[in-house]
Design an enzyme around this catalytic site. Structure first.
Site, PDB file in Angstrom:
ATOM      1  N   ASP A 158      -5.213   7.328   4.217  1.00  0.00           N
ATOM      2  CA  ASP A 158      -5.622   6.699   5.469  1.00  0.00           C
ATOM      3  C   ASP A 158      -6.926   7.309   5.951  1.00  0.00           C
ATOM      4  OD1 ASP A 158      -4.081   9.129   6.054  1.00  0.00           O
ATOM      5  OD2 ASP A 158      -4.378   8.592   8.155  1.00  0.00           O
ATOM      6  N   GLU A 166      -2.152  10.804   7.842  1.00  0.00           N
ATOM      7  CA  GLU A 166      -2.610  12.147   8.193  1.00  0.00           C
ATOM      8  C   GLU A 166      -3.561  12.123   9.378  1.00  0.00           C
ATOM      9  OE1 GLU A 166      -4.991  15.683   8.502  1.00  0.00           O
ATOM     10  OE2 GLU A 166      -5.773  13.713   7.929  1.00  0.00           O
TER      11      GLU A 166
END
Length: 456
Positions: A93, A160
Protein backbone atom coordinates in the site's frame (compact mmCIF):
# COMPACT_ATOMS: atom_id res chain seq x y z
CA UNK A 1 23.11 -27.95 -3.46
CA UNK A 2 25.92 -25.88 -5.01
CA UNK A 3 26.34 -22.51 -3.32
CA UNK A 4 26.23 -19.54 -5.67
CA UNK A 5 29.30 -17.33 -5.47
CA UNK A 6 29.29 -13.57 -4.96
CA UNK A 7 30.22 -13.05 -8.61
CA UNK A 8 27.45 -15.37 -9.76
CA UNK A 9 24.87 -13.51 -7.70
CA UNK A 10 26.17 -10.17 -8.95
CA UNK A 11 25.77 -11.36 -12.54
CA UNK A 12 22.34 -12.79 -11.77
CA UNK A 13 21.06 -9.52 -10.30
CA UNK A 14 22.39 -7.61 -13.29
CA UNK A 15 20.56 -10.05 -15.57
CA UNK A 16 17.30 -9.76 -13.63
CA UNK A 17 17.16 -5.98 -13.12
CA UNK A 18 15.37 -5.05 -16.37
CA UNK A 19 12.52 -7.43 -15.55
CA UNK A 20 12.49 -6.34 -11.91
CA UNK A 21 12.18 -2.70 -12.94
CA UNK A 22 9.38 -3.48 -15.38
CA UNK A 23 7.46 -5.30 -12.65
CA UNK A 24 8.10 -2.44 -10.23
CA UNK A 25 6.63 0.02 -12.71
CA UNK A 26 3.54 -2.17 -13.06
CA UNK A 27 3.08 -2.09 -9.29
CA UNK A 28 3.52 1.69 -9.13
CA UNK A 29 0.68 2.09 -11.62
CA UNK A 30 -1.74 0.54 -9.11
CA UNK A 31 -2.95 3.30 -6.72
CA UNK A 32 -3.42 1.11 -3.64
CA UNK A 33 -4.28 3.51 -0.80
CA UNK A 34 -5.72 2.12 2.44
CA UNK A 35 -6.87 5.48 3.88
CA UNK A 36 -10.57 6.12 4.43
CA UNK A 37 -12.30 7.94 1.61
CA UNK A 38 -10.28 6.28 -1.16
CA UNK A 39 -11.31 3.55 -3.56
CA UNK A 40 -9.93 0.34 -2.04
CA UNK A 41 -10.40 -1.82 -5.13
CA UNK A 42 -6.83 -1.06 -6.30
CA UNK A 43 -5.52 -2.59 -3.06
CA UNK A 44 -7.01 -5.93 -4.07
CA UNK A 45 -5.39 -5.63 -7.52
CA UNK A 46 -2.09 -4.71 -5.93
CA UNK A 47 -2.18 -7.68 -3.56
CA UNK A 48 -3.00 -10.08 -6.38
CA UNK A 49 -0.14 -8.68 -8.45
CA UNK A 50 2.29 -9.17 -5.57
CA UNK A 51 1.06 -12.71 -4.94
CA UNK A 52 1.57 -13.53 -8.62
CA UNK A 53 5.11 -12.14 -8.49
CA UNK A 54 5.90 -14.22 -5.42
CA UNK A 55 4.48 -17.37 -6.98
CA UNK A 56 6.58 -16.71 -10.06
CA UNK A 57 9.61 -16.52 -7.75
CA UNK A 58 8.89 -19.96 -6.30
CA UNK A 59 6.93 -19.02 -3.17
CA UNK A 60 3.52 -20.58 -2.44
CA UNK A 61 1.85 -17.21 -1.86
CA UNK A 62 -1.78 -16.17 -1.51
CA UNK A 63 -3.85 -13.12 -0.61
CA UNK A 64 -5.43 -13.06 2.83
CA UNK A 65 -7.13 -10.67 5.23
CA UNK A 66 -7.84 -10.42 8.94
CA UNK A 67 -11.28 -9.16 9.93
CA UNK A 68 -12.05 -5.97 8.06
CA UNK A 69 -8.39 -5.32 7.22
CA UNK A 70 -6.94 -4.76 3.78
CA UNK A 71 -5.43 -7.58 1.70
CA UNK A 72 -1.98 -8.89 2.57
CA UNK A 73 0.15 -11.48 0.81
CA UNK A 74 1.50 -14.41 2.84
CA UNK A 75 3.53 -17.34 1.59
CA UNK A 76 6.25 -19.83 2.38
CA UNK A 77 8.65 -22.25 0.76
CA UNK A 78 10.73 -24.67 2.74
CA UNK A 79 14.48 -24.69 2.36
CA UNK A 80 16.97 -27.52 2.16
CA UNK A 81 17.10 -29.84 5.20
CA UNK A 82 18.60 -28.04 8.19
CA UNK A 83 18.62 -24.64 6.45
CA UNK A 84 17.41 -21.55 8.33
CA UNK A 85 14.30 -19.66 7.26
CA UNK A 86 14.22 -15.96 6.41
CA UNK A 87 11.00 -13.94 6.61
CA UNK A 88 10.84 -11.20 3.97
CA UNK A 89 8.53 -8.28 4.84
CA UNK A 90 7.43 -5.28 2.79
CA UNK A 91 4.13 -3.48 2.14
CA UNK A 92 2.28 -2.85 -1.11
CA UNK A 93 0.00 0.00 0.00
CA UNK A 94 1.06 3.62 -0.50
CA UNK A 95 0.45 7.08 0.90
CA UNK A 96 -2.11 9.41 -0.70
CA UNK A 97 -0.55 11.70 -3.29
CA UNK A 98 -1.53 14.98 -1.66
CA UNK A 99 -1.73 17.99 -3.97
CA UNK A 100 -1.14 16.57 -7.44
CA UNK A 101 -0.15 20.03 -8.61
CA UNK A 102 3.05 19.61 -6.62
CA UNK A 103 4.08 16.59 -8.70
CA UNK A 104 6.23 17.08 -11.78
CA UNK A 105 4.56 14.06 -13.40
CA UNK A 106 1.61 11.74 -12.80
CA UNK A 107 2.29 10.03 -9.44
CA UNK A 108 0.93 6.73 -10.74
CA UNK A 109 2.74 6.75 -14.06
CA UNK A 110 6.41 5.94 -13.30
CA UNK A 111 8.96 8.00 -15.18
CA UNK A 112 12.76 8.09 -15.05
CA UNK A 113 14.61 11.38 -14.65
CA UNK A 114 18.34 11.62 -13.98
CA UNK A 115 18.70 8.03 -12.84
CA UNK A 116 15.71 8.11 -10.49
CA UNK A 117 12.32 6.49 -10.97
CA UNK A 118 9.51 8.85 -9.92
CA UNK A 119 6.10 7.71 -8.73
CA UNK A 120 4.07 7.12 -5.57
CA UNK A 121 5.35 3.94 -3.96
CA UNK A 122 8.39 3.72 -6.23
CA UNK A 123 10.49 3.80 -3.08
CA UNK A 124 8.04 3.30 -0.19
CA UNK A 125 7.56 0.42 -0.40
CA UNK A 126 6.96 -1.29 -3.72
CA UNK A 127 10.70 -1.28 -4.32
CA UNK A 128 10.96 -3.20 -1.05
CA UNK A 129 8.60 -5.81 -2.49
CA UNK A 130 10.66 -6.04 -5.66
CA UNK A 131 13.96 -6.28 -3.77
CA UNK A 132 12.63 -9.51 -2.28
CA UNK A 133 11.51 -10.73 -5.70
CA UNK A 134 14.87 -9.81 -7.24
CA UNK A 135 16.81 -11.72 -4.59
CA UNK A 136 14.69 -14.83 -5.16
CA UNK A 137 15.03 -14.57 -8.92
CA UNK A 138 18.80 -14.29 -8.58
CA UNK A 139 18.82 -17.83 -7.19
CA UNK A 140 16.70 -19.08 -10.10
CA UNK A 141 13.62 -19.52 -7.94
CA UNK A 142 10.65 -20.61 -9.94
CA UNK A 143 12.86 -22.08 -12.69
CA UNK A 144 14.51 -25.40 -13.32
CA UNK A 145 17.76 -24.06 -11.86
CA UNK A 146 16.47 -23.21 -8.38
CA UNK A 147 19.40 -22.88 -5.96
CA UNK A 148 17.89 -20.97 -3.03
CA UNK A 149 19.90 -22.11 0.02
CA UNK A 150 17.40 -21.07 2.72
CA UNK A 151 13.73 -21.40 3.48
CA UNK A 152 11.67 -18.29 2.86
CA UNK A 153 8.49 -16.88 4.35
CA UNK A 154 6.87 -13.81 2.78
CA UNK A 155 4.60 -11.21 4.32
CA UNK A 156 3.61 -8.21 2.20
CA UNK A 157 1.21 -6.02 4.14
CA UNK A 158 -1.60 -3.96 2.62
CA UNK A 159 -2.21 -1.23 5.20
CA UNK A 160 1.15 -0.24 6.69
CA UNK A 161 0.70 3.40 5.70
CA UNK A 162 -2.67 3.43 7.46
CA UNK A 163 -1.50 2.07 10.79
CA UNK A 164 -1.27 -1.73 10.36
CA UNK A 165 -4.46 -2.26 12.35
CA UNK A 166 -4.89 -5.88 11.27
CA UNK A 167 -1.19 -6.80 11.58
CA UNK A 168 -1.41 -8.41 15.05
CA UNK A 169 -4.32 -10.57 13.92
CA UNK A 170 -2.50 -11.61 10.75
CA UNK A 171 0.62 -12.55 12.69
CA UNK A 172 -1.43 -14.52 15.21
CA UNK A 173 -3.34 -16.38 12.50
CA UNK A 174 -0.23 -17.22 10.45
CA UNK A 175 2.40 -17.43 13.14
CA UNK A 176 3.61 -20.91 12.23
CA UNK A 177 3.71 -20.16 8.52
CA UNK A 178 5.71 -16.98 9.12
CA UNK A 179 8.08 -18.39 11.76
CA UNK A 180 11.70 -17.70 10.84
CA UNK A 181 15.24 -17.48 12.16
CA UNK A 182 15.84 -14.11 10.51
CA UNK A 183 13.33 -11.37 9.68
CA UNK A 184 14.22 -8.84 6.97
CA UNK A 185 11.96 -5.78 7.19
CA UNK A 186 12.55 -3.82 3.98
CA UNK A 187 10.87 -0.51 4.81
CA UNK A 188 13.66 1.87 5.81
CA UNK A 189 16.57 3.39 3.93
CA UNK A 190 20.27 4.07 3.63
CA UNK A 191 22.41 6.82 5.10
CA UNK A 192 23.22 8.40 1.73
CA UNK A 193 23.61 7.55 -1.92
CA UNK A 194 26.67 5.33 -1.87
CA UNK A 195 26.53 4.61 1.88
CA UNK A 196 24.41 1.64 3.03
CA UNK A 197 22.83 1.42 6.47
CA UNK A 198 21.09 -0.87 8.93
CA UNK A 199 18.39 0.81 11.01
CA UNK A 200 18.78 0.02 14.71
CA UNK A 201 16.33 2.43 16.39
CA UNK A 202 13.01 4.01 15.51
CA UNK A 203 10.80 6.53 17.22
CA UNK A 204 7.24 5.65 18.13
CA UNK A 205 4.15 7.66 17.25
CA UNK A 206 1.09 9.14 18.96
CA UNK A 207 -1.43 10.89 16.70
CA UNK A 208 -4.43 12.64 18.21
CA UNK A 209 -7.04 15.33 17.70
CA UNK A 210 -7.41 18.25 20.12
CA UNK A 211 -10.65 20.24 20.12
CA UNK A 212 -11.28 23.56 21.87
CA UNK A 213 -14.76 24.99 22.48
CA UNK A 214 -15.67 28.44 23.80
CA UNK A 215 -19.17 29.28 22.54
CA UNK A 216 -22.50 27.56 21.99
CA UNK A 217 -22.51 29.02 18.48
CA UNK A 218 -20.75 31.72 16.46
CA UNK A 219 -21.12 35.23 17.86
CA UNK A 220 -20.80 38.69 16.26
CA UNK A 221 -17.10 39.63 16.37
CA UNK A 222 -17.89 43.33 16.74
CA UNK A 223 -20.45 43.04 19.50
CA UNK A 224 -18.55 40.45 21.59
CA UNK A 225 -14.95 40.61 20.40
CA UNK A 226 -12.56 41.98 23.01
CA UNK A 227 -14.32 40.22 25.85
CA UNK A 228 -15.13 36.79 24.42
CA UNK A 229 -12.28 34.62 23.08
CA UNK A 230 -12.62 32.92 19.72
CA UNK A 231 -11.74 29.25 19.46
CA UNK A 232 -9.00 29.75 16.87
CA UNK A 233 -7.11 32.18 19.10
CA UNK A 234 -7.48 29.73 21.98
CA UNK A 235 -6.22 26.88 19.83
CA UNK A 236 -3.25 28.90 18.58
CA UNK A 237 -2.23 29.85 22.11
CA UNK A 238 -2.62 26.28 23.29
CA UNK A 239 -0.56 24.85 20.45
CA UNK A 240 2.15 27.43 21.08
CA UNK A 241 2.72 25.94 24.55
CA UNK A 242 3.88 22.62 23.05
CA UNK A 243 7.41 23.95 22.40
CA UNK A 244 9.79 26.10 24.40
CA UNK A 245 11.64 29.13 23.05
CA UNK A 246 14.34 26.94 21.46
CA UNK A 247 11.80 24.67 19.77
CA UNK A 248 12.22 21.65 22.04
CA UNK A 249 9.02 19.82 23.01
CA UNK A 250 7.78 21.28 26.30
CA UNK A 251 5.56 18.38 27.42
CA UNK A 252 6.70 17.08 30.80
CA UNK A 253 7.28 13.37 31.23
CA UNK A 254 8.52 12.44 27.75
CA UNK A 255 11.70 10.40 27.29
CA UNK A 256 14.78 11.74 25.50
CA UNK A 257 17.91 9.83 24.60
CA UNK A 258 21.12 9.79 22.59
CA UNK A 259 21.38 8.65 18.99
CA UNK A 260 24.13 6.88 17.06
CA UNK A 261 27.51 8.69 16.92
CA UNK A 262 27.03 10.03 13.41
CA UNK A 263 27.64 13.54 12.15
CA UNK A 264 24.78 14.99 10.14
CA UNK A 265 26.04 18.25 8.60
CA UNK A 266 23.49 21.02 8.86
CA UNK A 267 23.82 22.08 5.23
CA UNK A 268 23.12 18.53 4.07
CA UNK A 269 20.17 18.24 6.46
CA UNK A 270 18.66 21.53 5.29
CA UNK A 271 19.01 20.54 1.65
CA UNK A 272 17.47 17.10 2.19
CA UNK A 273 14.57 18.59 4.14
CA UNK A 274 13.98 21.28 1.51
CA UNK A 275 14.16 24.04 4.14
CA UNK A 276 13.75 27.54 2.75
CA UNK A 277 16.65 29.99 3.01
CA UNK A 278 16.53 31.93 6.25
CA UNK A 279 14.29 29.47 8.09
CA UNK A 280 16.02 28.31 11.27
CA UNK A 281 16.11 24.83 12.75
CA UNK A 282 14.28 24.10 15.99
CA UNK A 283 15.40 22.21 19.06
CA UNK A 284 18.76 21.81 20.74
CA UNK A 285 21.49 19.18 20.66
CA UNK A 286 22.97 17.14 17.84
CA UNK A 287 20.80 16.84 14.77
CA UNK A 288 20.72 13.04 14.99
CA UNK A 289 19.52 13.30 18.58
CA UNK A 290 16.75 15.72 17.61
CA UNK A 291 15.37 13.54 14.82
CA UNK A 292 16.09 10.03 16.15
CA UNK A 293 16.25 10.07 19.96
CA UNK A 294 14.14 13.01 21.19
CA UNK A 295 10.40 13.59 20.95
CA UNK A 296 8.88 15.86 18.35
CA UNK A 297 5.44 17.42 18.04
CA UNK A 298 3.90 18.62 14.79
CA UNK A 299 0.57 20.22 13.93
CA UNK A 300 -0.64 18.35 10.84
CA UNK A 301 -3.89 20.16 10.21
CA UNK A 302 -6.57 22.46 11.61
CA UNK A 303 -10.34 22.38 11.12
CA UNK A 304 -11.68 25.94 11.01
CA UNK A 305 -13.61 28.17 8.61
CA UNK A 306 -11.89 28.73 5.26
CA UNK A 307 -10.66 32.30 4.88
CA UNK A 308 -12.78 32.82 1.77
CA UNK A 309 -15.91 31.73 3.62
CA UNK A 310 -15.31 33.12 7.12
CA UNK A 311 -17.95 35.60 8.37
CA UNK A 312 -17.22 38.37 10.86
CA UNK A 313 -18.03 36.05 13.73
CA UNK A 314 -16.18 34.56 16.65
CA UNK A 315 -15.38 30.89 15.95
CA UNK A 316 -17.06 28.68 18.58
CA UNK A 317 -15.02 25.52 18.00
CA UNK A 318 -11.69 24.57 16.42
CA UNK A 319 -9.83 21.32 16.03
CA UNK A 320 -6.23 20.35 15.27
CA UNK A 321 -4.49 17.10 14.44
CA UNK A 322 -1.23 16.54 16.30
CA UNK A 323 1.51 14.03 15.56
CA UNK A 324 3.97 13.25 18.33
CA UNK A 325 7.04 11.09 17.70
CA UNK A 326 8.36 9.51 20.87
CA UNK A 327 11.90 8.42 21.61
CA UNK A 328 13.09 4.83 22.04
CA UNK A 329 12.46 3.88 25.66
CA UNK A 330 9.14 5.72 25.88
CA UNK A 331 5.70 4.10 25.87
CA UNK A 332 2.83 5.36 23.68
CA UNK A 333 0.20 5.23 26.43
CA UNK A 334 2.36 7.17 28.89
CA UNK A 335 3.34 9.72 26.25
CA UNK A 336 -0.31 10.23 25.32
CA UNK A 337 -1.26 10.74 28.97
CA UNK A 338 1.52 13.30 29.31
CA UNK A 339 0.30 15.19 26.24
CA UNK A 340 -3.33 15.20 27.45
CA UNK A 341 -2.22 16.47 30.86
CA UNK A 342 -0.23 19.26 29.21
CA UNK A 343 -3.14 20.35 27.03
CA UNK A 344 -5.55 20.35 29.98
CA UNK A 345 -3.11 22.34 32.12
CA UNK A 346 -2.40 25.01 29.50
CA UNK A 347 -5.91 25.61 28.16
CA UNK A 348 -6.25 29.45 28.14
CA UNK A 349 -9.18 31.34 29.59
CA UNK A 350 -10.97 28.25 30.82
CA UNK A 351 -11.72 26.97 27.32
CA UNK A 352 -13.03 23.44 27.08
CA UNK A 353 -10.41 21.07 25.71
CA UNK A 354 -10.95 17.48 24.61
CA UNK A 355 -8.40 15.08 23.15
CA UNK A 356 -9.10 12.03 20.99
CA UNK A 357 -6.44 9.44 20.22
CA UNK A 358 -6.22 8.49 16.54
CA UNK A 359 -3.37 5.98 16.53
CA UNK A 360 -0.22 5.05 18.39
CA UNK A 361 2.79 2.83 17.90
CA UNK A 362 5.76 1.82 19.99
CA UNK A 363 9.36 2.86 19.36
CA UNK A 364 11.93 0.14 18.73
CA UNK A 365 15.54 -0.69 19.37
CA UNK A 366 17.00 -3.43 17.17
CA UNK A 367 20.05 -5.44 18.13
CA UNK A 368 22.04 -5.88 14.90
CA UNK A 369 24.89 -7.75 16.57
CA UNK A 370 25.47 -11.48 16.32
CA UNK A 371 26.11 -13.72 13.33
CA UNK A 372 23.06 -12.67 11.32
CA UNK A 373 23.86 -8.99 11.81
CA UNK A 374 27.39 -9.73 10.65
CA UNK A 375 25.96 -11.56 7.65
CA UNK A 376 23.96 -8.47 6.73
CA UNK A 377 26.91 -6.13 7.13
CA UNK A 378 29.08 -8.37 4.95
CA UNK A 379 26.36 -8.50 2.30
CA UNK A 380 25.93 -4.74 2.22
CA UNK A 381 29.66 -4.10 2.17
CA UNK A 382 30.07 -6.42 -0.82
CA UNK A 383 27.11 -4.88 -2.67
CA UNK A 384 28.50 -1.37 -2.13
CA UNK A 385 32.01 -2.37 -3.30
CA UNK A 386 33.68 -2.24 0.08
CA UNK A 387 31.74 0.60 1.73
CA UNK A 388 30.87 -0.47 5.28
CA UNK A 389 27.24 0.01 6.31
CA UNK A 390 26.54 2.36 9.20
CA UNK A 391 23.96 1.89 11.94
CA UNK A 392 21.35 4.63 11.92
CA UNK A 393 18.21 5.65 13.72
CA UNK A 394 14.94 6.55 12.06
CA UNK A 395 12.91 9.56 13.06
CA UNK A 396 9.82 8.14 11.43
CA UNK A 397 7.86 5.34 13.02
CA UNK A 398 7.33 1.75 11.95
CA UNK A 399 5.21 0.43 14.82
CA UNK A 400 4.94 -3.07 13.38
CA UNK A 401 8.61 -3.70 14.20
CA UNK A 402 7.77 -3.82 17.89
CA UNK A 403 4.94 -6.23 17.04
CA UNK A 404 7.34 -8.55 15.20
CA UNK A 405 9.70 -8.41 18.18
CA UNK A 406 6.89 -9.48 20.49
CA UNK A 407 5.57 -12.30 18.28
CA UNK A 408 8.99 -13.67 17.24
CA UNK A 409 11.26 -12.92 20.21
CA UNK A 410 13.93 -15.44 19.16
CA UNK A 411 14.32 -14.23 15.57
CA UNK A 412 17.07 -11.87 14.48
CA UNK A 413 15.49 -8.73 13.03
CA UNK A 414 17.21 -6.73 10.30
CA UNK A 415 15.68 -3.43 9.18
CA UNK A 416 16.77 -2.58 5.65
CA UNK A 417 15.35 -0.52 2.84
CA UNK A 418 15.66 1.11 -0.53
CA UNK A 419 15.20 4.79 0.29
CA UNK A 420 17.89 7.45 0.35
CA UNK A 421 17.72 11.02 1.72
CA UNK A 422 16.40 12.31 -1.61
CA UNK A 423 13.57 9.77 -1.99
CA UNK A 424 10.90 12.14 -0.59
CA UNK A 425 8.73 9.28 0.64
CA UNK A 426 5.24 10.46 1.67
CA UNK A 427 5.79 13.73 -0.23
CA UNK A 428 5.30 14.87 -3.81
CA UNK A 429 7.80 13.60 -6.38
CA UNK A 430 8.69 10.45 -4.46
CA UNK A 431 11.50 8.66 -6.26
CA UNK A 432 13.87 5.71 -6.24
CA UNK A 433 17.59 5.89 -7.07
CA UNK A 434 17.87 3.08 -9.61
CA UNK A 435 21.58 2.46 -9.05
CA UNK A 436 21.10 2.13 -5.30
CA UNK A 437 18.08 -0.09 -5.87
CA UNK A 438 20.24 -2.55 -7.80
CA UNK A 439 22.71 -2.59 -4.88
CA UNK A 440 19.88 -3.28 -2.42
CA UNK A 441 18.72 -6.21 -4.54
CA UNK A 442 22.25 -7.61 -4.67
CA UNK A 443 22.72 -7.09 -0.92
CA UNK A 444 19.57 -9.07 -0.14
CA UNK A 445 20.63 -11.95 -2.38
CA UNK A 446 24.04 -11.96 -0.68
CA UNK A 447 22.35 -11.85 2.72
CA UNK A 448 20.35 -15.01 1.95
CA UNK A 449 23.59 -16.68 0.85
CA UNK A 450 25.42 -15.55 3.99
CA UNK A 451 22.63 -16.73 6.28
CA UNK A 452 22.84 -20.19 4.71
CA UNK A 453 26.61 -20.21 5.17
CA UNK A 454 26.20 -19.53 8.90
CA UNK A 455 23.99 -22.60 9.24
CA UNK A 456 26.55 -24.72 7.41
Amino acid sequence: MTTMTVDQLRAAIEREMPGVRADLERLVRIPGIAFEGFDHAPLARSAEAVAELMRGAGVDARVTRAGGGHPAVIGRREGPPGAPTVLLYAHHDVQPTGDRGMWASDPFEPVERDGRLYGRGAADDKAGVMAHVAALRAFGCGTGDDRLPVGVAVFVEGEEEYGSASLPALLAAHREELAADVIVLADAGNWDVGVPALTTSLRGIVNCFVTVEVLESAAHSGMFGGAVPDALTVLCRLLATLHDAEGDVAVDGLVSGRAAPLDYPEDRFRAEAGLLDGVGLIGTGRLVDRIWAKPSLSVLGIDAPRTSEAPNALVPRARAKLSMRIAPGDAPDLAYQALVAHLDKHAPWGARVSVELELSGSPSVIDASGPYGDAARAAYQAAWDGVEPVEVGLGGSIPFIATFQEVFPDAAILVTGVEDPHARAHGPNESLHLGEFARVCLAEALLLRNVAEIAR
